[in-house]
Design a protein around this motif. Structure first.
Motif, PDB file in Angstrom:
ATOM      1  N   LYS A 141       0.833  -1.199   0.000  1.00 16.23           N
ATOM      2  CA  LYS A 141       0.000   0.000   0.000  1.00 16.23           C
ATOM      3  C   LYS A 141       0.876   1.261   0.000  1.00 16.23           C
ATOM      4  CE  LYS A 141      -3.628   2.432   2.425  1.00 16.23           C
ATOM      5  NZ  LYS A 141      -4.406   2.567   3.667  1.00 16.23           N
ATOM      6  N   TYR A 142       1.943   1.195   0.791  1.00 17.02           N
ATOM      7  CA  TYR A 142       2.889   2.328   0.844  1.00 17.02           C
ATOM      8  C   TYR A 142       4.152   1.944   0.079  1.00 17.02           C
ATOM      9  CZ  TYR A 142      -0.142   4.203   4.485  1.00 17.02           C
ATOM     10  OH  TYR A 142      -1.220   4.684   5.175  1.00 17.02           O
ATOM     11  N   ARG A 143       3.976   1.497  -1.154  1.00 22.04           N
ATOM     12  CA  ARG A 143       5.119   0.979  -1.901  1.00 22.04           C
ATOM     13  C   ARG A 143       6.206   2.046  -2.036  1.00 22.04           C
ATOM     14  NH1 ARG A 143       7.052  -4.055  -2.507  1.00 22.04           N
ATOM     15  NH2 ARG A 143       7.916  -4.461  -4.576  1.00 22.04           N
ATOM     16  N   TYR A 144       5.799   3.326  -2.161  1.00 21.03           N
ATOM     17  CA  TYR A 144       6.793   4.399  -2.324  1.00 21.03           C
ATOM     18  C   TYR A 144       7.684   4.523  -1.095  1.00 21.03           C
ATOM     19  CZ  TYR A 144       2.595   6.510  -0.306  1.00 21.03           C
ATOM     20  OH  TYR A 144       1.475   6.737   0.441  1.00 21.03           O
ATOM     21  N   LEU A 145       7.218   4.033   0.058  1.00 16.57           N
ATOM     22  CA  LEU A 145       8.077   4.020   1.249  1.00 16.57           C
ATOM     23  C   LEU A 145       8.861   2.710   1.322  1.00 16.57           C
ATOM     24  CD1 LEU A 145       5.633   5.615   3.847  1.00 16.57           C
ATOM     25  CD2 LEU A 145       7.521   6.696   2.605  1.00 16.57           C
ATOM     26  N   ASP A 146       8.199   1.616   0.951  1.00 14.07           N
ATOM     27  CA  ASP A 146       8.877   0.316   0.960  1.00 14.07           C
ATOM     28  C   ASP A 146      10.100   0.349   0.037  1.00 14.07           C
ATOM     29  OD1 ASP A 146       9.112  -2.373   1.743  1.00 14.07           O
ATOM     30  OD2 ASP A 146       8.059  -3.053  -0.056  1.00 14.07           O
ATOM     31  N   LEU A 147       9.921   0.997  -1.124  1.00 11.94           N
ATOM     32  CA  LEU A 147      11.023   1.069  -2.099  1.00 11.94           C
ATOM     33  C   LEU A 147      12.140   1.997  -1.627  1.00 11.94           C
ATOM     34  CD1 LEU A 147       9.171   1.249  -5.546  1.00 11.94           C
ATOM     35  CD2 LEU A 147      10.321  -0.719  -4.528  1.00 11.94           C
ATOM     36  N   LEU A 194      -4.836   0.742 -19.449  1.00  9.66           N
ATOM     37  CA  LEU A 194      -3.453   0.755 -19.936  1.00  9.66           C
ATOM     38  C   LEU A 194      -2.918   2.177 -19.768  1.00  9.66           C
ATOM     39  CD1 LEU A 194      -3.858  -1.474 -23.117  1.00  9.66           C
ATOM     40  CD2 LEU A 194      -3.161  -2.145 -20.804  1.00  9.66           C
ATOM     41  N   PRO A 195      -1.659   2.318 -19.416  1.00 10.99           N
ATOM     42  CA  PRO A 195      -1.148   3.650 -19.049  1.00 10.99           C
ATOM     43  C   PRO A 195      -1.056   4.620 -20.227  1.00 10.99           C
ATOM     44  CG  PRO A 195       0.654   2.068 -19.167  1.00 10.99           C
ATOM     45  CD  PRO A 195      -0.616   1.283 -19.319  1.00 10.99           C
ATOM     46  N   GLN A 196      -1.524   5.846 -20.015  1.00 12.98           N
ATOM     47  CA  GLN A 196      -1.307   6.901 -21.018  1.00 12.98           C
ATOM     48  C   GLN A 196       0.124   7.415 -20.936  1.00 12.98           C
ATOM     49  OE1 GLN A 196      -4.392   9.833 -21.180  1.00 12.98           O
ATOM     50  NE2 GLN A 196      -5.983   8.348 -20.695  1.00 12.98           N
ATOM     51  N   SER A 197       0.701   7.279 -19.771  1.00 15.05           N
ATOM     52  CA  SER A 197       2.125   7.549 -19.551  1.00 15.05           C
ATOM     53  C   SER A 197       2.418   7.071 -18.131  1.00 15.05           C
ATOM     54  CB  SER A 197       2.449   9.032 -19.692  1.00 15.05           C
ATOM     55  OG  SER A 197       2.272   9.680 -18.455  1.00 15.05           O
ATOM     56  N   PRO A 198       3.684   6.851 -17.812  1.00 13.67           N
ATOM     57  CA  PRO A 198       3.984   6.406 -16.433  1.00 13.67           C
ATOM     58  C   PRO A 198       4.079   7.574 -15.448  1.00 13.67           C
ATOM     59  CG  PRO A 198       5.646   5.636 -18.037  1.00 13.67           C
ATOM     60  CD  PRO A 198       4.867   6.766 -18.665  1.00 13.67           C
ATOM     61  N   GLN A 199       3.431   8.696 -15.739  1.00 12.42           N
ATOM     62  CA  GLN A 199       3.572   9.923 -14.948  1.00 12.42           C
ATOM     63  C   GLN A 199       3.457   9.696 -13.433  1.00 12.42           C
ATOM     64  OE1 GLN A 199       4.351  12.914 -16.221  1.00 12.42           O
ATOM     65  NE2 GLN A 199       4.419  13.845 -14.195  1.00 12.42           N
ATOM     66  N   ILE A 200       2.377   9.080 -13.016  1.00 10.69           N
ATOM     67  CA  ILE A 200       2.161   8.910 -11.578  1.00 10.69           C
ATOM     68  C   ILE A 200       3.238   8.014 -10.976  1.00 10.69           C
ATOM     69  CG2 ILE A 200       0.621   7.798  -9.909  1.00 10.69           C
ATOM     70  CD1 ILE A 200      -1.717   8.934 -11.547  1.00 10.69           C
ATOM     71  N   PHE A 201       3.528   6.919 -11.656  1.00  9.07           N
ATOM     72  CA  PHE A 201       4.515   5.988 -11.103  1.00  9.07           C
ATOM     73  C   PHE A 201       5.901   6.612 -11.032  1.00  9.07           C
ATOM     74  CE2 PHE A 201       1.209   2.988 -12.539  1.00  9.07           C
ATOM     75  CZ  PHE A 201       0.997   2.333 -11.339  1.00  9.07           C
ATOM     76  N   LYS A 202       6.251   7.403 -12.040  1.00 10.06           N
ATOM     77  CA  LYS A 202       7.602   7.954 -11.998  1.00 10.06           C
ATOM     78  C   LYS A 202       7.728   8.995 -10.903  1.00 10.06           C
ATOM     79  CE  LYS A 202       7.477  11.345 -15.832  1.00 10.06           C
ATOM     80  NZ  LYS A 202       8.209  11.834 -17.012  1.00 10.06           N
ATOM     81  N   GLN A 203       6.643   9.720 -10.642  1.00 11.30           N
ATOM     82  CA  GLN A 203       6.725  10.665  -9.530  1.00 11.30           C
ATOM     83  C   GLN A 203       6.809   9.909  -8.196  1.00 11.30           C
ATOM     84  OE1 GLN A 203       3.837  14.012 -11.421  1.00 11.30           O
ATOM     85  NE2 GLN A 203       4.904  14.584  -9.561  1.00 11.30           N
ATOM     86  N   LEU A 204       6.083   8.787  -8.109  1.00 14.66           N
ATOM     87  CA  LEU A 204       6.166   7.997  -6.878  1.00 14.66           C
ATOM     88  C   LEU A 204       7.559   7.377  -6.711  1.00 14.66           C
ATOM     89  CD1 LEU A 204       2.639   6.347  -6.874  1.00 14.66           C
ATOM     90  CD2 LEU A 204       3.466   8.205  -5.427  1.00 14.66           C
ATOM     91  N   LEU A 205       8.219   7.081  -7.821  1.00 22.14           N
ATOM     92  CA  LEU A 205       9.591   6.572  -7.715  1.00 22.14           C
ATOM     93  C   LEU A 205      10.532   7.639  -7.159  1.00 22.14           C
ATOM     94  CD1 LEU A 205       9.880   4.431 -10.981  1.00 22.14           C
ATOM     95  CD2 LEU A 205       9.930   3.593  -8.615  1.00 22.14           C
ATOM     96  N   PHE A 241       6.335  -2.190  -8.768  1.00 23.42           N
ATOM     97  CA  PHE A 241       4.937  -2.042  -8.347  1.00 23.42           C
ATOM     98  C   PHE A 241       4.175  -3.326  -8.685  1.00 23.42           C
ATOM     99  CE2 PHE A 241       6.479   2.270  -9.380  1.00 23.42           C
ATOM    100  CZ  PHE A 241       6.276   2.888  -8.159  1.00 23.42           C
ATOM    101  N   PRO A 242       4.343  -4.363  -7.856  1.00 20.29           N
ATOM    102  CA  PRO A 242       3.713  -5.647  -8.174  1.00 20.29           C
ATOM    103  C   PRO A 242       2.246  -5.668  -7.752  1.00 20.29           C
ATOM    104  CG  PRO A 242       4.925  -5.836  -6.142  1.00 20.29           C
ATOM    105  CD  PRO A 242       5.097  -4.407  -6.611  1.00 20.29           C
ATOM    106  N   LYS A 243       1.565  -6.699  -8.175  1.00 24.76           N
ATOM    107  CA  LYS A 243       0.177  -6.866  -7.773  1.00 24.76           C
ATOM    108  C   LYS A 243       0.066  -8.001  -6.751  1.00 24.76           C
ATOM    109  CE  LYS A 243      -1.936  -4.495 -11.497  1.00 24.76           C
ATOM    110  NZ  LYS A 243      -0.671  -4.069 -12.154  1.00 24.76           N
ATOM    111  N   THR A 244      -1.042  -8.000  -6.026  1.00 27.37           N
ATOM    112  CA  THR A 244      -1.273  -9.047  -5.035  1.00 27.37           C
ATOM    113  C   THR A 244      -1.771 -10.312  -5.731  1.00 27.37           C
ATOM    114  OG1 THR A 244      -3.575  -8.448  -4.772  1.00 27.37           O
ATOM    115  CG2 THR A 244      -1.987  -7.318  -3.354  1.00 27.37           C
TER     116      THR A 244
END
Lengths: 598, 598
Positions: free
Chosen positions: A130-136, B197-208, A558-561
């Motif tokens: 749930k808090y993957r951004y912290l886990d990573l 399907l992702p329009q871009s990885p925008q959210i994930f890259k910011q979370l990274l 970002f894996p799935k359950t």
């Protein structure tokens, strides 16, 4: 505001920088007061360095330092200085120095995280997801992703050096009737029609060979809508390759070079190549598995001959019915508790074995077993010879048809090795398994089916048997196995129409059916298809083994359950009616609800 | 059967190998009989070499050579020899040698292809797409894919050298209400729910970045279910990047280095860096476009002052209403035919201009125009000065509000440059466009909306204006423009909650709405988000420009048509009822049909 640009990463500072002014950015891993000073463990991707603020040198920033909490993002200007002898920390690379802060800026605050940002935490995985951004943010997870990046880079470098082209194939594909369940994507522009997400780029890579690309690779996302197990994800990544004008030997050699390059580059391990090659028959016979773990011995021993003439009817009946009696020798475990033996009987049952017998050879000599009485001295001697028994050993037997013997004794072999601590986690045992059977007989459908897929090429010497004795035909197929896990596999493909026709015939497919199922591919093969073959490595699993983790989720950002959900973003989710309308679909649930509303 | 392994690729043979025996594999590009000999142009990925079979040296293979047709796949053993002076072919790299065949094996036959396998064919694109595996066999298409491979490799090398990590983000994502239309994927395990399907990885890259990865990149597949234009595909590829602790200048500099590295490595072109930077205001003012083509001049000139006091009411009214009068100078085109001028009036109409005026300055002197009479000599002189007019020039005017003037004159500028042959296809004109407006006013919704997206950071100096004068706030956003095409763009993101809150307020979003739409991302940003920013390059379009092609379909291995179909595999297609049932959906079409059946 500090205008100076970041000058160094935290983890790289050493005595070399002593005396220098540095500008650092990072997260506060820990903050503590001690003797009127404030100590901050500052962390970035490269590691951790200790920052010290004293009221004198920090000036107005001392107040800032006092207010700082864990996981705040800060920028620090300070001078590197050697630590006192007695405060040197040998556990971290920067442990001989610290940074005396002149100026500290809080770039962003942070709430208290729901778990510790450090290695080896024992937190519920769902909370971590749930808090993957912290886990990573935890160093061990960062190391996993860095390893993954490195391995992918090494793969690409090696393949580029060997004249491979990385070519992207479509994600919006055609749904095919074969294989696992497809993920479907409704088409808006073509009402009522669907794309499928690719289970692998198999068809496209073979067409790229027809297109004369000669050597193709892609680190490709693949999708299978199957019920998930621990080591499966709805989307996974494979290194996918295909080559023209190459035979098995050349492909295996090239791939050994690839794996050597990866392990050397990413882990500094100089693995031995070439790998050994086991035929599928040998692997099944000796290890009861087509992905044998070769980090330890304990091979399956056939004692069908050794027990001849015994009076144990279970064994005699099995042999009379074409079955076999095999055993494994668990060295030095003759004194296994009886309760464990009973458990092992049940264990073998999972794999279809109707029973498990044993002979204990106590250290003090002799043999102990309720079935010992059924065997003559000659039997016992022959068994001891076949299974290389020494005093203190334990033999575990399964008698059944070969497939059940392999499955149950193969699993038992792994289980006993674990219990006996025979598996060295630092060992890397590679092997090729080659010469897979081309077909297996499907009892339900009363016909042969392709063991890999029907485009796999039979061995040249077996071509005459295709229609006369399909069960004896072996394929030019190969798997790479590491520590009991299949990390990659592939085959030479059929490129000649006459051979393809016979293979379809062997699995009972008419020309019309073949055309319907594989039409455009069959057509493509009539315009000058070169001999070709390829393979694919499962990237997630390979990285998992390299990182010595137990779950592929630890090497995926970002894996799935297991219920195929993303706990962080809450995907999948509900969508607007309008979206569905545009796609010309309705959910059955809504329809049910509609009815209820009426 | 020839057992020897392939020793060389066709296209690399030179005089160096004269006298050597070689083993070649490839496709028959051409076969002809001449003087009792058979000549075969043998083609593989590396190029073409001439193979000669004479009855004496080829022996029994001469018969094979006689039966060979175009696109057959063959293997040849032969000796390299120098060609006679008079048969040297200077058009191909191997033109000084040929291979005298001893042994020829047909590896596979081929039907006659539906079009020629050679460069520059004028075949219907749909036929090329249906037989894509043959289209890709054409050398120019192979070159495009090789270029694409090289560029991707160069990108990865550069980013790896600069401490970026390539991290894979999910393809099965959450559908978000913003942006373009999503492709949806029904979930089997979670009935009634959908992935997007992702329009871009925008959210994930910011979370990274929140996860402390600091520098991320990915060559990522993205999806938008929009109606397709020539340069759009339902799935496309972008080089996606995000960086922490960096400001605009550092990011642009790093990206200039990247682009330089790519052009140098893939095309051998040493492009000049740093690129010029145009503010968005300047770009719109001087070129009427936020992606100006700088391969030629013909800038827009503001003549609002120069025409003051004129009696042309159209101009006067526009200026009185806060509009502007601008023109472009089409050098040396005073003698444009009247019919063309009428066409250009219509052309400007497409972009919203209510009219277009002109002044012709014939080479022999004076001025020619139906509106000339409205201008005093002073007006004319001022216009000539403002637009740097010389004898022979043509001025084209649009008077309207600034956005319409920019759109129409900007388009007219490109159009006239094409007609006048001012665009050098070999020229590479890069520029950054920076300082985009943060918001644009939406007339329909009567409110400001974010020009990029609401996570884009405003310039520091504009923060005080966020709520008082949003229209004057500029963003830390930047686009890279090459030859009039936006090839990449991005921004610094907001990382502070107080700023984010104000931006949401400025676009009229309440706290609750913000939480509902961007909840998990807002939460993530409370746990120590670093300052960060990034950008993405459109890979397909970049390669298209580098390969000097007009269509991105020429640089994608298996593209889709404008109706989002794959003509080769026939995707999308019908699927089984059972598949839909498992996914808890029905097509509306089937439901209609059901009703009809009843």
């Amino acid at each position: 505001m500090i205008n100076e640009k970041r000058s160094h990463h935290c983890g790289v500072l050493t005595k070399e920088q002593a005396g220098e002014q540095v500008v650092l950015c990072g997260w506060v891993a820990k903050r503590r007061d001690h003797g009127g000073l404030i100590f901050i463990d500052l962390r970035d991707r490269s590691g951790i360095v200790q920052v010290v603020a004293d009221p004198e040198s920090a000036g107005s920033s001392f107040k800032t330092a006092e207010d700082i909490r864990n996981e705040y993002v800060i920028k620090v200007i300070g001078n590197v200085r050697l630590r006192d002898e007695d405060t040197i920390n040998e556990n971290i690379p920067t442990g001989t120095i610290e940074v005396l802060a002149h100026d500290i800026e809080v770039l962003n605050g942070a709430k208290t995280p729901p778990f510790y940002i450090k290695d080896g935490i024992d937190t519920d995985e769902n909370l971590r997801l749930k808090y993957r951004y912290l886990d990573l943010r935890r160093p061990e997870m960062q190391r996993n992703l860095i390893l993954r990046h490195k391995v992918a880079k090494l793969m690409r470098d090696y393949l580029d050096d060997n004249h491979f082209l990385e070519i992207e194939t479509p994600m919006l594909c055609k749904s095919t009737p074969e294989g696992a369940r497809d993920y479907l994507v409704p088409s808006r522009v073509n009402p009522g029609k669907f794309y499928a997400l690719p289970q692998s780029p198999q068809i496209f890579k073979q067409l790229l060979m027809v297109a004369g690309m000669e050597r193709y690779f892609q680190i490709a996302r693949c999708f299978r809508d199957e019920d998930l197990r621990a080591d499966r994800q709805p989307e996974f990544t494979q290194l996918d390759m295909e080559m023209s004008f190459m035979e098995v030997d050349e492909i295996l050699e090239l791939m050994e070079g690839l794996i050597h390059h990866i392990f050397k580059g990413a882990l500094g391990k100089d693995i031995q190549i070439p790998f050994q090659r086991l035929t599928w028959d040998d692997a099944m016979d000796r290890f009861g598995s087509d992905k044998p773990d070769l980090r330890f011995g304990m091979e399956l021993k056939n004692v069908s001959e050794a027990v001849q003439g015994c009076t144990f009817q279970v064994f005699n009946n099995v042999i009379a019915n074409g079955g076999q009696v095999k055993c494994i020798n668990v060295k030095g475990y003759a004194d296994i508790p009886r309760r464990q033996l009973d458990e092992l009987v049940k264990f073998c049952g999972i794999y279809g074995a109707k029973g498990m017998a044993w002979l204990q050879f106590p250290a003090e000599g002799g043999v102990k077993s309720s079935i010992a009485k059924f065997f003559s001295d000659e039997n016992i001697e022959a068994i001891k010879k076949a299974a290389e028994v020494e005093a203190g050993d334990l033999l575990l037997f399964v008698a059944d048809k070969p497939s059940v013997v392999a499955a149950s004794l193969g699993a038992l072999r792994i289980e006993m090795a674990k219990r006996r601590g025979l598996i060295d986690p630092d060992k890397l045992a590679f092997t090729w398994v080659v010469d897979f059977p081309m077909f297996e007989y499907n009892e339900e459908e009363k016909r042969y089916v392709a063991m890999h897929h029907p485009f796999t090429a039979p061995r040249d010497e077996d071509l005459p048997l295709l229609l006369t004795n399909p069960g004896k035909v072996y394929a030019k197929a190969y798997d790479m196995v590491l520590n009991g896990t299949e990390i990659g596999g592939g085959s030479i493909r059929i490129h000649r129409r006459d051979v393809q026709k016979k293979v379809f015939e062997a699995i009972g497919l008419s020309d019309e059916e073949a055309q319907e199922k594989f039409g455009f591919m069959m057509n493509a093969f009539e315009y000058g298809a070169p001999p070709h073959g390829g393979l694919a490595f499962g990237l997630d699993r390979l990285i998992m083994i390299m990182a010595q983790r137990d779950s592929i989720r630890d090497v995926i950002a970002f894996p799935k359950t297991q219920s195929a959900s993303d706990l962080m973003t809450q995907a999948p989710n509900d969508v607007d009616e309008k979206q569905l309308r545009e796609l010309h679909i309705k959910t059955s649930l809504l329809m049910k609800k509609d009815k209820e509303d009426k």
